[in-house]
Design a protein around this motif. Structure first.
Motif, short mmCIF file in Angstrom:
data_model
loop_
_atom_site.label_atom_id
_atom_site.label_comp_id
_atom_site.label_asym_id
_atom_site.label_seq_id
_atom_site.Cartn_x
_atom_site.Cartn_y
_atom_site.Cartn_z
N VAL A 61 0.85 -1.21 0.00
CA VAL A 61 0.00 0.00 0.00
C VAL A 61 0.88 1.25 0.00
O VAL A 61 0.64 2.19 -0.75
CB VAL A 61 -0.98 -0.02 1.20
N ASN A 62 1.94 1.22 0.81
CA ASN A 62 2.84 2.40 0.85
C ASN A 62 3.48 2.64 -0.51
O ASN A 62 3.60 3.77 -0.96
CB ASN A 62 3.93 2.21 1.91
N THR A 63 3.89 1.55 -1.16
CA THR A 63 4.50 1.69 -2.49
C THR A 63 3.49 2.29 -3.45
O THR A 63 3.81 3.21 -4.22
CB THR A 63 4.96 0.30 -3.00
N LEU A 64 2.28 1.77 -3.38
CA LEU A 64 1.24 2.28 -4.29
C LEU A 64 0.96 3.76 -4.03
O LEU A 64 0.79 4.55 -4.97
CB LEU A 64 -0.06 1.51 -4.06
N LEU A 65 0.91 4.12 -2.74
CA LEU A 65 0.65 5.53 -2.40
C LEU A 65 1.72 6.42 -3.03
O LEU A 65 1.43 7.48 -3.56
CB LEU A 65 0.65 5.71 -0.87
N ARG A 66 2.97 5.93 -2.98
CA ARG A 66 4.07 6.70 -3.57
C ARG A 66 3.91 6.76 -5.09
O ARG A 66 3.95 7.82 -5.69
CB ARG A 66 5.41 6.05 -3.25
N GLN A 67 3.67 5.59 -5.68
CA GLN A 67 3.58 5.52 -7.15
C GLN A 67 2.42 6.35 -7.68
O GLN A 67 2.50 6.93 -8.75
CB GLN A 67 3.42 4.07 -7.60
N LEU A 68 1.34 6.37 -6.93
CA LEU A 68 0.16 7.10 -7.39
C LEU A 68 0.17 8.56 -6.92
O LEU A 68 -0.83 9.27 -7.06
CB LEU A 68 -1.12 6.42 -6.90
N ARG A 69 1.31 8.98 -6.35
CA ARG A 69 1.48 10.35 -5.82
C ARG A 69 0.37 10.69 -4.83
O ARG A 69 -0.25 11.75 -4.90
CB ARG A 69 1.47 11.42 -6.93
N LEU A 70 0.10 9.74 -3.93
CA LEU A 70 -0.99 9.96 -2.96
C LEU A 70 -0.48 10.03 -1.52
O LEU A 70 -1.28 10.15 -0.60
CB LEU A 70 -2.03 8.84 -3.08
N SER A 71 0.85 9.95 -1.34
CA SER A 71 1.38 9.90 0.03
C SER A 71 0.95 11.11 0.85
O SER A 71 0.65 10.99 2.03
CB SER A 71 2.90 9.83 0.00
N GLN A 72 0.89 12.27 0.19
CA GLN A 72 0.52 13.50 0.91
C GLN A 72 -0.90 13.49 1.44
O GLN A 72 -1.23 14.17 2.40
CB GLN A 72 0.64 14.73 -0.03
N VAL A 73 -1.75 12.74 0.76
CA VAL A 73 -3.18 12.77 1.15
C VAL A 73 -3.63 11.43 1.74
O VAL A 73 -4.83 11.17 1.81
CB VAL A 73 -4.08 13.14 -0.07
N LYS A 74 -2.66 10.62 2.19
CA LYS A 74 -3.05 9.27 2.63
C LYS A 74 -4.02 9.28 3.80
O LYS A 74 -4.84 8.38 3.95
CB LYS A 74 -1.83 8.40 2.92
N ASP A 75 -3.98 10.34 4.63
CA ASP A 75 -4.89 10.39 5.78
C ASP A 75 -6.13 11.24 5.52
O ASP A 75 -6.91 11.52 6.43
CB ASP A 75 -4.16 10.92 7.01
N THR A 76 -6.30 11.68 4.29
CA THR A 76 -7.48 12.49 3.95
C THR A 76 -8.63 11.56 3.59
O THR A 76 -8.43 10.50 3.00
CB THR A 76 -7.16 13.41 2.73
#
Ligand code: ATP
Length: 625
Positions: free
Chosen positions: A137-152
């Motif tokens: 999931v963390n890798t995907l969050l990075r790949q999809l440029r979603l790390s900044q909004v993971k808790d939104t």
């Protein structure tokens, strides 16, 4: 006629991940049948990013639905093969990642929770530990440029959440978190601004390359930059195939047919070429003839056995910085695809994940949870003080009868309608998840029911206890616990009834109209408004199917038995004791223990009916070839 290359675009022995032959699809219309797709054949390979393009109504979504195995109604002919063999629905469903046009996710979950739930439900525990799933999931969050909004929160029109582009990427992520062999996206750019749309296509390309995934998407009018990302184009016009081949050869192909490009954006040029001009009869006829001629020419081209090759073997896309290798997928890559669907996780682990997910959503429905708590508190004080410290006079008889009746009403009206709305809210997500075989229906149903229970049971128990002591119902431990049991069983029945209604009617507005009418029938036969013995014999039996009758009858017997009332000896109409009251109301037919058992059985019946309806209503009824 046109410039043709002799060598095939794919490695000699590469096997298409998906191939389809002579697809014809007809639907019933008012005056007969209409053919939506005409003799469509084609194939796609691992690692390719393929776009289905065409004017509005060309049949793009229909083709994608057929290839994904999600087309409903109509008549479908032809053949579809997955890895060279007839598709097995179960395997195919689990190896396909399908992203619908509408982003169907739970708005009150965060981005990370959404992806994690998908990973926990769809990745087999035997192969991936919890840490592996978190890592993925963390890798995907990075790949999809979603790390900044993971808790939104995902959000919707009511809850402020992530942006439209981010939501689309979460939808894609929720599918990619598994190990799909094919990713299909229906209009992933719709509703997005041009840069978000471009980012989605770029990501799809990146994923296709990194995971050797075949990505197939419908797209209406992509920008020049987006077209440059596609490996292959499937161009449809009026349900006919007018081109299928390398994206960077399409302009050259049409040019060779005598249709030179008239637009710097190739997509606009293709759409103009394939569009039907409805401005006049003559223009329409001319454009229809052009489309027919393009379709005929492509059939001839395919029949000739010629192949189109990309202009260059290798291109590097500058702006995204992603290496986009066009047309040189290796044989090893082409065959590196999972052959079997991943096994499902155990019932219990599925149940735990769903319970956690549902509970997280329930907790965040603050207005619902706090509204229920506030309602119970207010009603406890209100009812308690209206029927404050009941005495033994004749007025207290009426007050006891009224207080107990009001309590039974509180167990149904304020429970059934809000519960029904909450149950119906996630329906579309449920359809999506069931279509992709994310979990079993039993785990979904149990988790949904169990996560709802505390929201009702905790405040209601406090309310029952409060009313009991403020109104001074009989202070006797045995009677107190029976009183609690009778109310809690009715609450259990009400939630079951809400489930059943939510499954019978699939629209909230209709359900909230029908439910009060059906509840009114319950109330009529409860034994308070109409005397249970005096109802016409034709309808009297209905009370035996009425959950409110059993609870009210039980509550009355429990409270009134053993009470003696002050009675003026000259007043012949007064009640001397509770037994007389129960007899007068005709509520002495069923013993207390039986009222609890029967209601429990009726409640369980509601849940069973609701479960069967859930299975039936959400069963995907797709055409399969
Ligand atoms: N079940 C159906 N009954 C009647 N007509 C249908 C049915 N399904 C599709 N159609 C028609 O088939 C045509 C193709 O529909 P489809 O949704 O595949 O087009 P599309 O290319 O995806 O269009 P758009 O870009 O506007 O979404 C349309 O004219 C549509 O009205």
């Amino acid at each position: 006629m046109i410039c043709l290359d002799a060598a095939p675009a794919q490695p000699q022995n590469a096997q298409p991940i998906l191939s389809w032959n002579n697809l014809n699809y007809d639907v019933k219309v008012k005056d007969g049948t209409r053919r939506i797709l005409h003799d469509i054949s084609g194939s796609i390979y691992p690692g390719e990013l393929v776009a289905i393009m065409g004017a509005s109504g060309a049949g793009k979504t229909t083709l994608l639905s057929i290839l994904s195995g999600r087309v409903k109604g109509g008549r479908l002919e032809g053949e579809i093969k997955f890895q060279g063999a007839k598709r097995n629905p179960h395997t195919f469903k689990r190896l396909l990642a399908y992203v619908e046009q509408e982003d169907l996710m739970y708005p009150s979950l965060t981005v990370e929770e959404t992806l994690m739930a998908s990973a926990q439900l769809r990745l087999p525990n035997g192969k991936y530990s919890l840490d592996d799933k978190k890592e993925r999931v963390n890798t995907l969050l990075r790949q999809l440029r979603l790390s900044q909004v993971k808790d939104t929160l995902i959000g919707d029109h009511e809850i402020r959440g992530v942006s439209g582009g981010e939501r689309k990427r979460v939808s894609i992520g929720a599918e990619l978190v598994t190990d799909p062999a094919i990713l299909m996206l229906d209009e992933p750019s719709s509703g997005l601004d041009s840069s978000s749309a471009e980012m989605v296509v770029t990501l799809a390309k990146e994923m296709s390359r990194k995971r050797n995934l075949c990505t197939l998407m419908t797209i209406h009018q992509p920008s020049t930059e987006m077209v440059a990302q596609f490996d292959k184009l499937i161009l449809l016009a009026q349900g006919k195939l007018v081109y299928m081949g390398p994206a960077n050869q399409a302009v050259r192909y049409f040019d060779s047919l005598g249709y030179p490009s008239t637009n710097s954006n190739p997509a606009s040029f293709f759409i103009d070429l394939m569009n039907i001009d409805f401005s006049s009869t003559e223009a329409m006829k001319k454009s229809e003839e052009r489309v027919q001629s393009l379709a005929d020419l492509f059939v001839k081209f395919q029949d000739s056995g010629a192949k189109l090759l990309p202009e260059s073997d290798k291109e590097v896309s500058g702006d995204s910085g992603i290496s986009t290798i066009v047309g040189d997928i290796t044989e090893e890559q082409a065959n590196l695809v999972l052959m079997e669907s991943p096994p499902m996780n155990s019932w219990l682990s599925e149940m735990i994940v769903l319970l956690k997910r549902d509970w997280a959503m329930t907790k965040r429905s603050r207005s619902f949870v706090w509204g229920m708590a506030a309602e119970c508190l207010v009603m406890m004080l209100f009812v308690g003080f209206v029927f404050f410290q009941l005495k033994k006079d004749q007025a207290s008889v009426q007050n006891r009868v009224g207080a107990l009746f009001f309590m039974t009403l509180m167990d149904i009206y304020p429970v059934i309608i809000p519960a029904m709305v909450v149950i119906m809210v996630g329906r579309k997500v449920l359809f999506r998840e069931r279509s992709s075989g994310t979990y079993r229906m039993t785990t979904y149903f149990f988790a949904r029911a169990l996560s709802l229970m505390p929201v009702f049971f905790i405040p209601y128990m406090i309310m029952y206890i409060g009313i009991y002591f403020i109104s001074h119902l009989q202070y006797h431990a045995g009677k107190f616990f029976i009183h609690m049991a009778l109310n809690l069983v009715l609450l259990f029945c009400s939630i079951g009834y809400a489930f059943m209604m939510a499954m019978i009617v699939n629209r909230i507005d209709i359900a909230t109209t029908i439910a009060p009418v059906s509840l009114a029938c319950f109330i009529l036969f409860a034994g308070n408004l109409a005397n249970a013995n005096a109802i016409t014999p034709v309808l009297r039996w209905i009370k035996y199917f009425c959950i409110v009758f059993y609870t009210y009858s039980g509550l009355m017997q429990n409270e009134l038995h053993g009470l003696e009332f002050i009675c003026d000896p000259d007043d012949f109409s007064c009640y001397k004791d509770g037994a007389e009251v129960i007899e007068f109301y005709g509520l002495d037919v069923v013993p207390i223990w039986a009222t609890i058992v029967i209601n429990l059985a009726l409640g369980i019946g509601f849940y069973i009916i609701a479960y069967c309806l859930l299975r039936w209503a959400t069963k995907p009824r797709f055409l399969w070839i």
